[in-house]
Design an enzyme around this catalytic site. Sequence first.
Site, mmCIF file in Angstrom:
data_model
loop_
_atom_site.group_PDB
_atom_site.id
_atom_site.type_symbol
_atom_site.label_atom_id
_atom_site.label_comp_id
_atom_site.label_asym_id
_atom_site.label_seq_id
_atom_site.Cartn_x
_atom_site.Cartn_y
_atom_site.Cartn_z
ATOM 1 N N HIS A 84 -83.667 -4.310 29.216
ATOM 2 C CA HIS A 84 -84.753 -3.385 29.560
ATOM 3 C C HIS A 84 -84.570 -2.966 28.311
ATOM 4 O O HIS A 84 -82.891 -2.340 28.156
ATOM 5 C CB HIS A 84 -84.561 -2.573 30.887
ATOM 6 N N GLU A 95 -87.587 -1.050 33.703
ATOM 7 C CA GLU A 95 -86.244 -1.176 34.874
ATOM 8 C C GLU A 95 -86.393 0.004 35.797
ATOM 9 O O GLU A 95 -85.519 -0.524 36.889
ATOM 10 C CB GLU A 95 -85.266 -2.291 34.205
ATOM 11 N N GLU A 96 -85.945 1.554 34.766
ATOM 12 C CA GLU A 96 -85.498 2.035 35.815
ATOM 13 C C GLU A 96 -86.253 2.894 36.625
ATOM 14 O O GLU A 96 -85.924 3.732 37.186
ATOM 15 C CB GLU A 96 -84.665 3.478 34.456
ATOM 16 N N HIS A 122 -75.613 6.568 34.114
ATOM 17 C CA HIS A 122 -76.566 7.753 33.616
ATOM 18 C C HIS A 122 -76.408 9.841 33.311
ATOM 19 O O HIS A 122 -76.450 10.302 34.394
ATOM 20 C CB HIS A 122 -77.250 7.467 35.162
#
Length: 356
Positions: free
Chosen positions: A67, A212-213, A323
């Site tokens: 992604h 995607e996130e 993250h």
Amino acid sequence: MESLPFDSELLTELTETSGVPGYEDRIRELVIREFEDSVDAIRTDAMGNIVGTLEGESEYATAVAAHMDEIGFMVRHIKGDEDGGFGFVELDPLGGWDPRILKAQRVTIHTDDGDLPGVIGSPPPHTLSDEEREKSPRIEDVVVDVGLPYEDLEERVSPGDLVTMDQTTERVGETITGKALDDRVCLFAMLEAARRLETPDVTIHFCATVQEEVGLRGARALGVDIDPDLAIALDVTVANDVPGFDDGEHVTELGDGAAIKLKDSSVITNPKVHKRLQGVAEAEGIDHQLEILPAGGTDTGGFQFSAGAKPVGAISIPTRYLHTPTETAHVDDISATVDLLCAFLESEDGEHEYTL
């Protein structure tokens, strides 16, 4: 320090370029540029996914997905005093943030008139009350200071503008660290594989996915559109191999090789696929480890049943501090992931049976 066994300039360009979910435009330009010399056909769709296709000898098709999007923010409100004084920007998250790590960070606001630097400040600790020190931080309380009066800020920034972390990508010992290694380091691995492969037996769709996130959205759409016979997703995975975690909590460890996924919270990979990945790694002498991820999903899950039941597998790059603006991966694991992906695709002839 010895040179890296891969194109570190491209990896740096990918990680330092901004592209939040739904707004992956800058990354999309880089991917298309890299695909132009390595695939037979390139197409995009209404969501912004990119598919670079390398035509094989048979109609059997394998999808490889990584992604493009990174976690970030969208401006939701400009606050301040219209009679003078400075203005501040309030944010809405795009993807999963831990608010504890956001204080004292530099950011970039991407406006129609260009990029604007800002900071997420943090008050001096000796000015806080005991109650304020114990208060759990919330995303809703995060504001960006761009050093402008309210009236000027309101002219420069609008709700809907995008915000990303401001961070460089650096070599630190045997590792690479920076923002957006999730998932640009795997996007890089996919682009490297596309460069290396020339005449595969099967058709390969290299898929640079979006959003995607925020729920594997691009992969779900692509699974329907390209309807592959097999899908292999590439993503980072947790490496809690640092002080404060027991051995059983590590998930993966930096330097132990590419991680072959058995499960995460979005997918249980096809046993025949992950066993063949292991077999290829062993036959080629590629360092590898197994991944059992308790929480977190990847594009693997997006492809598994988007166009009916599909065999899926995944290769992950162990990464510390996911993250955050200091995500960290080992250079040897990056190389092992590229090597394993190439070896697997080169050995795929469309004859392997993945039905359970």
